[in-house]
Design a protein around this motif. Structure first.
Motif, PDB file in Angstrom:
ATOM      1  N   GLU A 142       0.833  -1.196   0.000  1.00  0.00           N
ATOM      2  CA  GLU A 142       0.000   0.000   0.000  1.00  0.00           C
ATOM      3  C   GLU A 142       0.869   1.246   0.000  1.00  0.00           C
ATOM      4  O   GLU A 142       0.596   2.218  -0.689  1.00  0.00           O
ATOM      5  CB  GLU A 142      -0.892   0.015   1.254  1.00  0.00           C
ATOM      6  CG  GLU A 142      -2.114  -0.848   1.122  1.00  0.00           C
ATOM      7  CD  GLU A 142      -2.955  -0.812   2.387  1.00  0.00           C
ATOM      8  OE1 GLU A 142      -2.661   0.008   3.276  1.00  0.00           O
ATOM      9  OE2 GLU A 142      -3.891  -1.614   2.483  1.00  0.00           O
ATOM     10  N   GLU A 144       3.942   1.553  -1.070  1.00  0.00           N
ATOM     11  CA  GLU A 144       4.603   1.753  -2.359  1.00  0.00           C
ATOM     12  C   GLU A 144       3.630   2.341  -3.365  1.00  0.00           C
ATOM     13  O   GLU A 144       3.944   3.286  -4.089  1.00  0.00           O
ATOM     14  CB  GLU A 144       5.150   0.422  -2.885  1.00  0.00           C
ATOM     15  CG  GLU A 144       6.258  -0.168  -2.031  1.00  0.00           C
ATOM     16  CD  GLU A 144       7.544   0.663  -2.102  1.00  0.00           C
ATOM     17  OE1 GLU A 144       7.756   1.347  -3.130  1.00  0.00           O
ATOM     18  OE2 GLU A 144       8.305   0.666  -1.120  1.00  0.00           O
ATOM     19  N   PHE A 145       2.454   1.758  -3.399  1.00  0.00           N
ATOM     20  CA  PHE A 145       1.415   2.267  -4.308  1.00  0.00           C
ATOM     21  C   PHE A 145       1.183   3.744  -4.029  1.00  0.00           C
ATOM     22  O   PHE A 145       1.132   4.572  -4.929  1.00  0.00           O
ATOM     23  CB  PHE A 145       0.099   1.526  -4.070  1.00  0.00           C
ATOM     24  CG  PHE A 145      -0.018   0.254  -4.876  1.00  0.00           C
ATOM     25  CD1 PHE A 145       0.272   0.252  -6.239  1.00  0.00           C
ATOM     26  CD2 PHE A 145      -0.461  -0.920  -4.273  1.00  0.00           C
ATOM     27  CE1 PHE A 145       0.131  -0.912  -6.963  1.00  0.00           C
ATOM     28  CE2 PHE A 145      -0.591  -2.079  -5.005  1.00  0.00           C
ATOM     29  CZ  PHE A 145      -0.294  -2.088  -6.346  1.00  0.00           C
ATOM     30  N   LYS A 213      -4.303   5.276 -10.704  1.00  0.00           N
ATOM     31  CA  LYS A 213      -5.092   4.818  -9.572  1.00  0.00           C
ATOM     32  C   LYS A 213      -5.966   3.626  -9.939  1.00  0.00           C
ATOM     33  O   LYS A 213      -6.083   2.663  -9.187  1.00  0.00           O
ATOM     34  CB  LYS A 213      -5.976   5.954  -9.060  1.00  0.00           C
ATOM     35  CG  LYS A 213      -5.212   6.980  -8.269  1.00  0.00           C
ATOM     36  CD  LYS A 213      -6.172   7.966  -7.650  1.00  0.00           C
ATOM     37  CE  LYS A 213      -5.419   8.984  -6.829  1.00  0.00           C
ATOM     38  NZ  LYS A 213      -6.296  10.101  -6.451  1.00  0.00           N
ATOM     39  N   GLN A 216      -3.834   0.662 -10.221  1.00  0.00           N
ATOM     40  CA  GLN A 216      -3.397   0.232  -8.894  1.00  0.00           C
ATOM     41  C   GLN A 216      -4.511  -0.494  -8.166  1.00  0.00           C
ATOM     42  O   GLN A 216      -4.321  -1.551  -7.574  1.00  0.00           O
ATOM     43  CB  GLN A 216      -2.989   1.450  -8.063  1.00  0.00           C
ATOM     44  CG  GLN A 216      -1.625   1.992  -8.407  1.00  0.00           C
ATOM     45  CD  GLN A 216      -1.160   2.982  -7.370  1.00  0.00           C
ATOM     46  OE1 GLN A 216      -1.953   3.413  -6.537  1.00  0.00           O
ATOM     47  NE2 GLN A 216       0.096   3.357  -7.424  1.00  0.00           N
ATOM     48  N   GLN A 219      -5.062  -3.933  -9.645  1.00  0.00           N
ATOM     49  CA  GLN A 219      -3.972  -4.829  -9.253  1.00  0.00           C
ATOM     50  C   GLN A 219      -4.068  -5.198  -7.780  1.00  0.00           C
ATOM     51  O   GLN A 219      -3.951  -6.369  -7.412  1.00  0.00           O
ATOM     52  CB  GLN A 219      -2.632  -4.125  -9.474  1.00  0.00           C
ATOM     53  CG  GLN A 219      -2.164  -4.160 -10.890  1.00  0.00           C
ATOM     54  CD  GLN A 219      -0.740  -3.624 -10.983  1.00  0.00           C
ATOM     55  OE1 GLN A 219      -0.078  -3.421  -9.973  1.00  0.00           O
ATOM     56  NE2 GLN A 219      -0.279  -3.396 -12.201  1.00  0.00           N
ATOM     57  N   TYR A 220      -4.283  -4.183  -7.002  1.00  0.00           N
ATOM     58  CA  TYR A 220      -4.285  -4.376  -5.563  1.00  0.00           C
ATOM     59  C   TYR A 220      -5.368  -5.365  -5.135  1.00  0.00           C
ATOM     60  O   TYR A 220      -5.126  -6.309  -4.387  1.00  0.00           O
ATOM     61  CB  TYR A 220      -4.499  -3.027  -4.885  1.00  0.00           C
ATOM     62  CG  TYR A 220      -4.590  -3.088  -3.386  1.00  0.00           C
ATOM     63  CD1 TYR A 220      -3.454  -3.125  -2.604  1.00  0.00           C
ATOM     64  CD2 TYR A 220      -5.830  -3.107  -2.755  1.00  0.00           C
ATOM     65  CE1 TYR A 220      -3.535  -3.166  -1.233  1.00  0.00           C
ATOM     66  CE2 TYR A 220      -5.920  -3.164  -1.382  1.00  0.00           C
ATOM     67  CZ  TYR A 220      -4.768  -3.189  -0.619  1.00  0.00           C
ATOM     68  OH  TYR A 220      -4.846  -3.239   0.741  1.00  0.00           O
ATOM     69  N   ILE A 244       4.254  -5.000  -6.547  1.00  0.00           N
ATOM     70  CA  ILE A 244       4.950  -3.743  -6.798  1.00  0.00           C
ATOM     71  C   ILE A 244       5.897  -3.836  -7.983  1.00  0.00           C
ATOM     72  O   ILE A 244       6.006  -2.903  -8.780  1.00  0.00           O
ATOM     73  CB  ILE A 244       5.760  -3.330  -5.549  1.00  0.00           C
ATOM     74  CG1 ILE A 244       4.806  -3.081  -4.394  1.00  0.00           C
ATOM     75  CG2 ILE A 244       6.601  -2.105  -5.819  1.00  0.00           C
ATOM     76  CD1 ILE A 244       3.849  -1.967  -4.641  1.00  0.00           C
ATOM     77  N   MET A 247       5.270  -2.409 -11.356  1.00  0.00           N
ATOM     78  CA  MET A 247       4.943  -0.991 -11.518  1.00  0.00           C
ATOM     79  C   MET A 247       5.934  -0.310 -12.438  1.00  0.00           C
ATOM     80  O   MET A 247       7.103  -0.651 -12.478  1.00  0.00           O
ATOM     81  CB  MET A 247       4.970  -0.289 -10.157  1.00  0.00           C
ATOM     82  CG  MET A 247       3.906  -0.756  -9.226  1.00  0.00           C
ATOM     83  SD  MET A 247       2.289  -0.464  -9.898  1.00  0.00           S
ATOM     84  CE  MET A 247       2.368   1.315 -10.073  1.00  0.00           C
ATOM     85  N   THR A 355      -3.060   9.464  -2.441  1.00  0.00           N
ATOM     86  CA  THR A 355      -2.882   8.021  -2.607  1.00  0.00           C
ATOM     87  C   THR A 355      -4.174   7.413  -3.131  1.00  0.00           C
ATOM     88  O   THR A 355      -5.205   8.073  -3.178  1.00  0.00           O
ATOM     89  CB  THR A 355      -2.538   7.345  -1.263  1.00  0.00           C
ATOM     90  OG1 THR A 355      -3.535   7.740  -0.327  1.00  0.00           O
ATOM     91  CG2 THR A 355      -1.176   7.733  -0.771  1.00  0.00           C
ATOM     92  N   THR A 356      -4.088   6.154  -3.478  1.00  0.00           N
ATOM     93  CA  THR A 356      -5.247   5.500  -4.067  1.00  0.00           C
ATOM     94  C   THR A 356      -6.171   4.981  -2.967  1.00  0.00           C
ATOM     95  O   THR A 356      -5.709   4.434  -1.966  1.00  0.00           O
ATOM     96  CB  THR A 356      -4.818   4.313  -4.940  1.00  0.00           C
ATOM     97  OG1 THR A 356      -3.779   4.763  -5.794  1.00  0.00           O
ATOM     98  CG2 THR A 356      -5.970   3.793  -5.753  1.00  0.00           C
TER      99      THR A 356
END
Lengths: 551, 810
Positions: A142, A144-145, A213, A216, A219-220, A244, A247, A355-356
């Motif tokens: 999280e 890193e994102f 975003k 992300q 992916q997340y 990560i 990315m 952040t996302t």
């Protein structure tokens, strides 16, 4: 309850010993009778001074009569209904429709089966994973994102700055050379071009951030589900790698950006004091209370420390609590615009966008949904206030927006220390004016506490002066008075809370604006334990003869 | 196997759950207070269900109210539902029918209607006995008013149920039973596969039926042949159930008289007479449930495991908007659906926990009528642990409960043994009954209570009405509608029953613990409070009780001075008198100050002491606050007591017990107490000396005889008189030699040293006049000498009653 009753007259005859004459009683009874027949018998005996030998007979007669009348009562009522249905006076179709609706809406046996929603599935997965060894990996991911997005956002901001600077220079040059070379027209053209450049850049970066975003988030979420699956099947002690690595490498450009947000944080000393209190007269409930200075956004901003490599401990706490029964809430005072283009909401929005948001709709989307709800509120209010003909209420009915004391709520997973933000609508007048306990803002506070209670928000931060920033006209007297009012009202609401049947507030934080002098803070801090009774610690001593040995 | 439980392994727990209807926002009741949440109303009402005992009814064991208006109901669940059984023979059906009717008759008699009958709620045990299940749902929800879901299965409900919203009478059950049995007899599901709307339509269309309902149903389901093959008597029975017009339909009680059941009725009469003598001491279901919980059983967990309680993370349900008036918008919530599934939980955990306990443990032997052969060897290890731990120890509680059950069966003969056991501890499960035994409650209390008029309005009603919604309202029981109603009845009954007394505020708090323990037995609660007040609060409820309270508080001051002179001196110096804080303590026996769970432990011991015990409890509380008190001035003290801090109740009980045993009875004797058995020789103190603790000759003699080492006798007479004859070992401090203004014990000279070093002894002052004694006592107290008291009547009294102990000192 306004339950239907009928009255019957109970007659009872018994012979008297002396005269041989029959003695007759008439007692009106309500059917269905809901007291104890035996008690009724005794009451009658003492009220009419009846001889004790009638007790058994009277009681039996009463029992039989009441039983018969009760049956008749129910029979009559049912038969009236049945006859009405037979004759068509009662619309059987309507009856069927209503019952069908009731069964379908309220019982699982007839309701549409509701499976677990995606939201719930993801929630369960996430909650499980953060309570497993995968926690660190997830937080790292999280983080890193988040950094990736922050970087892009900062790059955007720098680009904008550069562009703006360049354009300003250009305009300056053009204005200076207005006589020599450039004309008004050419300047206008240039301005038009500048605007276009701006929008182009905005569009470019906007889509870039959004795309990042979106990607992300996708992916997340996939990764989380995969992680859970793998953990369940293989019982691996260490989780699979975070996504990560896939990315786009953005890190290289990072070095240029200093942490601009951190400046100014150390201007004022951080003041803070905590208490443990017990509320309630007999049954005492324990709460932690803290009063502290700080900026309301300190609870929101995720600090990317100097190294920026590790997530902060606050994030860990927030992640663990996200789907638990101990949520953290924050009261934010705002104006009545449910939009992110101005005011404090704008500031919050920019923090959220750093952040996302992986779990809930993005802040903008939530606001959009809220604007729909506001429409419902307006219609509800109009419908509702027509009934109560309060002239003052009517005056404000025309308003198409939220009013003072109304609260809208947003949910967040990417802020530092809060999950839920209660945005309470207030006016500027609150900054200086005097208010009492009937003020809408105080009632709004009560609604917030109530909502917190019924939604398991057990940590709540309240701006104690009901303003976020200190200003010149806030005198010491004003501050103390306002704080006292808020303390007392909140205490009252907390006592009331015990009967609401929800979660008890465990931690209550009162936030004081930064820049308050230490003396005023000290006054407020000493006021706290005198208003909320601070629990005295039990001290055991072994010096006395009678006391039992130390534990 | 678990020999101790003496059970059939079929007995299980059944857990169900539902949500109460939540009130619309911000409504107030007629008294201006917020409405009681429906879950609490249900909780209060449903307590009554736990008292219903019948062989054809599943026992209700517990109702749990959890967060957000959820109710969890725990009841016995034995056997399997009728819906799982197919192809029953006519005889079996008849037996089931008969037992169902027995069960229904019983609840009808108690004023309940099942209204929820279905093959799922009729349980059949292995030996083909019926247990009706879920019969309390309609009752506990106040005929469905407190919940938002409909109660009952559409198919089995009588048509009139759908046509109106009013509470239904007993005859709806006759219809449902008729439908269920018809289904059994026709050997197929009526209207199987039919959708809900159609099903409702079919039920309602029956009201226009030309033929008998049974026949029509048989026809609709293509099983007319089966129908025709049935004996006439059975058809006749079903017809008397399935009558459209309730006036023609029979009640369960009338149905039981049907010729179908003649042989059953006869058989039952015979077996009833046979059974009268073989009552078995089997553990009752509520005991098992209690122990099961102690052994780690948790019904909420079981419900969660089975998915009946779905834990949706709260953040997913947070609403979007709350407007000023409290209206909520955009709530993402879907809870609140009625899920009728029952979670069956076997008692395995308990069985494992108790498996090594021998069979014989169930029969503690009663010796010599009242002495019980102690199970000390079995419980000794546990009995040393703190009370809180003992109360959570499964095995220990098992032994205690068995023991108390046995004793309570023999009450009142076994009262002495009960008192003896109560000195150890009282298991929570039997506390209500044990307290009644300690208070010597016996006889036909039921009838006595019934005879008291609790309904006729009186002038105290208003005050009672104001006080009740403020009395221990954190307790779910006492804050429920049923709780308020019962407390009101009890208070009115007490006021009516004691015409010489009046209602003082505080009586409500005093009654609350008894109601809490005997929630479903008002008569016992009433008998307890009626016995409690004369024992501990004699004359406190007089219209003019000032003299009584004055005396009581005076004694309290003396008690403080006796046990803790330093504290007494301090309180005196800041003028913080007991009148300022202790009246509610004593008037309510602390029930106004402490939460119920602490009161229970406190009163467990209080009930074993006499009317002076509360004084020592009060002192024990002060001593817990001692440090803050000693450093506080008047204002701080007032503040401290306005909201009393947490008190460690176990320590408080321990301290007060210890001090109670160290206080001679005459020190705390009051002329207004009920028990005047020892007061024959009581001489009123001389005027102006009332503040001095006094010991009676009798207590003094006892002390001299039994614990001489713990008495210091101070003789105040002059040397010459002392030399003539004094108590052996007494110290002579002639009153004339004392400088009262000089508050230093050392000023008395070296022979006063024992006084200064006094730790455990009682200092008895013997003189000629109360006046001088009082001055000297005061002097010693201000010198912080412990346990000072003066001998009642002084040397003259001693000389006349016990001249032999006066000997020349040399």
């Amino acid at each position: 309850m306004g339950e239907e009753r009928i009255e019957r007259v109970f007659k009872f005859k018994f012979p008297t010993c002396t005269t041989g004459q029959d003695y007759e009683l008439e007692i009106p009874l309500k059917i269905p009778h809901d007291g104890c027949i035996k008690e009724l018998t005794h009451r009658l005996i003492s009220a009419f001074k009846l001889p004790c030998y009638v007790e058994d007979d009277l009681q039996k007669a009463l029992e039989i009569a009441v039983k018969r009348w009760t049956l008749e009562f129910h029979d009559d009522r049912s038969e009236r209904l049945i006859k009405a249905a037979q004759s068509g006076d009662l619309d059987v179709d309507e009856v069927i429709k209503n019952w069908e609706k009731l069964y379908k809406e309220k019982t699982t046996a007839y309701a549409e089966p509701i499976g677990t929603t995606d939201e719930e599935l993801f929630a369960a997965a996430y909650h499980r994973l953060v309570h497993s060894p995968s926690l660190e990996t997830i937080l790292q991911a999280e983080h890193e994102f988040g950094r990736a997005v922050t970087e892009v956002v900062r790059m955007r901001d720098t680009e904008f700055e550069k562009l703006t600077q360049k354009q300003t220079d250009e305009v300056k040059v053009a204005v200076e050379t207005l006589e020599a070379g450039s004309t008004e027209r050419s300047i206008n053209e240039m301005l038009g071009r500048h605007f276009e450049e701006q929008s182009l850049l905005q569009g470019h970066w906007g889509s870039r951030v959004d795309a990042l975003k979106l990607e992300q988030r996708r992916q997340y979420r996939n990764w989380i589900m995969r992680l859970l699956e793998e953990q369940q099947t293989s019982m691996l002690p260490t989780p699979v790698n975070s996504p990560i690595v896939q990315m786009p490498p953005l890190r290289a450009t990072l070095g240029d950006f200093g942490d601009r947000n951190d400046k100014g944080a150390a201007d004022f000393p951080q003041l803070e004091e905590s208490f443990t209190i017990h509320l309630g007269s007999q049954m005492k409930q324990m709460h932690n209370i803290r009063i502290m200075t700080g900026d309301v956004f300190d609870f929101c901003k995720t600090k990317h420390g100097d190294s920026g490599m590790d997530p902060t401990p606050q994030r860990l706490q927030t992640a663990l609590g996200l789907y638990s029964n101990d949520l953290c809430g924050l009261v934010l005072l705002t104006d009545n615009h449910v939009a992110s283009y101005s005011g404090i909401t704008k500031e919050l929005c920019s923090i959220c966008q750093m952040t996302t948001e992986f779990h809930f709709p993005s802040f903008d989307e939530q606001l959009e949904k809220l604007r729909d709800d506001v429409k419902d509120v307006v219609t509800w209010r109009q419908a509702h206030q027509r009934e109560g003909s309060d002239p003052q209420a009517k005056k404000s009915t025309g308003s198409k927006s939220l009013q003072i004391g109304d609260v809208f709520i947003t949910r967040h997973s990417n802020l530092a220390q809060v999950h839920v933000i209660f945005h309470m609508v207030v006016q500027d007048s609150l900054r200086s004016g005097e208010i009492n306990s009937r003020h809408p803002a105080i009632l709004g506070l009560r609604n917030i506490l109530k909502t917190a209670c019924s939604n398991d928000v057990t940590t709540l931060t309240i701006p104690v002066l009901l303003v976020h920033e200190m200003s010149g006209d806030m005198t010491v007297a004003w501050c103390t008075k306002r704080a006292e009012l808020v303390f007392k009202c909140v205490k009252g609401f907390m006592i009331e809370m015990a009967s609401w049947g929800g979660a008890e507030l465990k931690n209550l934080q009162f936030l004081v604006p930064k820049g308050m002098s230490e003396e005023v803070f000290g006054t407020l801090a000493t006021m706290l334990p005198s208003i909320f009774r601070v629990s005295n610690p039990l001290v055991f001593k072994a010096t006395d003869t009678l006391q039992t040995p130390k534990k | 196997m678990c020999p101790a439980l003496l059970e059939d392994d079929e007995r299980c727990l059944g857990g169900t759950t539902f949500f109460a209807r939540s009130h619309p926002v911000e409504l107030c009741g007629s008294n201006g207070l917020p409405l009681t949440p429906n879950s609490i109303t249900i909780y209060g009402r449903s307590q009554f269900l736990k008292t219903i005992e019948h062989s054809n009814l599943s026992t209700y064991l517990d109702i749990i109210r959890s967060k957000h208006e959820r109710i969890v109901v725990v009841a016995e669940y034995s056997g399997e539902p009728l819906s799982n059984r197919n192809n029953l023979s006519l005889e079996t059906v008849k037996k089931i029918l008969y037992q169902c009717l027995l069960g229904l008759c019983h609840i009808n008699k108690l004023g309940l209607v099942h209204r929820h009958l279905s093959p799922d709620n009729i349980l059949i045990t292995k030996d083909e006995n019926v247990k009706l299940y879920n019969y309390g749902l309609y009752y506990m929800t106040d005929s469905g008013r407190n919940v938002s879901f409909p109660i009952g299965y559409p198919k089995y409900l009588a048509p009139e149920v759908f046509l109106g919203n009013n509470p239904n009478g007993v005859k709806v059950d006759s219809w449902s039973l008729g439908m269920i049995i018809a289904e059994c007899l026709l050997k197929q599901n009526i209207w199987s596969g039919v959708k809900l709307a159609q099903c409702l339509r079919k039920v309602l269309s029956l009201i226009n039926s030309e033929t008998t309902i049974f026949e029509r149903i048989a026809r609709e389901n293509n099983c007319l042949k089966t129908y025709e093959a049935l004996p006439e008597v059975v058809k006749d029975f079903i017809d008397s159930c399935l009558q459209i017009y309730p006036s023609k339909r029979k009640t369960p009680e009338e149905l039981l008289q049907h010729t179908l059941f003649e042989e059953f009725l006869k058989k039952d009469l015979v077996s009833k007479e046979q059974k009268i003598y073989n009552s078995v001491t089997a553990r009752k279901m509520d005991e098992l449930y209690y122990l099961w919980q102690l052994a780690g059983g948790d019904i909420t967990m079981e419900l969660k495991k089975q998915g009946l309680i779905r834990s949706r993370p709260p953040i997913l349900s947070v609403p979007n908007l709350v407007v000023l008036l409290g209206q909520i918008f955009g709530r993402r919530d879907m809870a609140g659906l009625l899920d009728l599934r029952v979670v069956k939980v076997p008692l395995d955990t308990l069985r494992q926990r108790l498996c090594h306990i021998p069979f014989t443990a169930n029969y503690p032997r009663l010796m010599n009528g009242t002495h019980i052969q102690a199970q000390d060897n079995l419980t000794r290890a546990a009995s040393q642990l703190p009370l809180i731990i003992r109360e959570r120890d499964t095995e220990y509680q098992f032994y205690r409960i068995v023991l108390y059950e046995r004793l309570l069966q023999g009450y009142p003969i076994t009262r002495d043994a009960i008192i003896r056991e109560a000195h150890k501890d009282i298991p929570p499960l039997v506390r209500g009954r044990v307290w009644a035994a300690l208070l010597n409650v016996s006889g036909d209390i039921e009838r006595r209570y019934q005879m008291i008029d609790k309904e006729t309005p009186t002038h105290t009603d208003r005050q009672i009405e104001v006080d009740i919604p403020r009395c221990h309202q954190y307790s779910e029981l006492l804050s429920s509608g049923a709780g308020h109603q019962r407390l009101q009845r009890l208070l009115k009954a007490w006021v009516r029953d004691n015409p010489n007394y009046v209602y003082w505020q505080g009586l409500d708090s005093l009654t609350a613990p008894f109601l809490f323990l005997n929630f479903d037995n008002e008569a016992r609660a009433f008998a307890c409070i009626s016995a409690f007040i004369p024992k501990y609060l004699h004359k406190f409820f007089l219209k003019d009780n000032s003299a009584v309270i004055q005396e009581y508080l005076g004694k309290f001051s003396q008690t403080i001075a006796f046990h803790d002179p330093q504290l007494a001196n301090h309180l005196k110096s800041i003028n913080f008198v007991p009148e300022l804080f202790a009246i509610p303590w004593f008037l309510t026996m602390f029930s106004h100050v402490f939460p119920l769970h602490k009161i229970l432990h406190l009163w467990d011991k209080l009930l074993l002491g006499d009317s002076s015990f509360p004084l020592l409890v009060g002192l024990a509380i002060l001593r817990q606050l001692r440090d803050s008190l000693l450093t506080s001035g008047f204002n701080e003290c007032i503040l401290l007591f306005s909201d009393l801090p947490e008190i460690d109740i176990e320590l408080c009980v321990k301290d007060s017990m210890a001090m109670y045993y160290k206080t001679p009875a005459s020190i705390t004797y009051r002329s207004h107490q009920l028990d005047q058995s020892k007061a024959t020789n009581w001489i009123d103190p001389e005027p102006g000396t009332e503040k001095m603790p006094r010991i009676s000759i009798k207590d003094f003699m006892n002390l001299l005889q039994n614990s001489k080492q713990n008495v210091i006798v101070v003789d105040l007479r002059n040397n010459i008189q002392f030399e003539r004859g004094a108590v052996l070992g007494s110290i002579n401090i002639p009153f004339t030699s004392v400088q009262l203004s000089h508050t230093d014990i050392m000023s008395l000279g070296p022979h006063a040293e024992p006084l200064a070093n006094n730790r455990d002894s009682i200092v008895v002052i013997i003189g000629q006049h109360d006046q001088n004694n009082a001055l000297f006592t005061e002097f010693l107290i201000s010198c912080r000498v412990l346990r000072v008291c003066s001998l009642e009547g002084g040397i003259y009294a001693l000389r006349s009653t016990a001249p032999h102990i006066l000997v020349p000192p040399r």
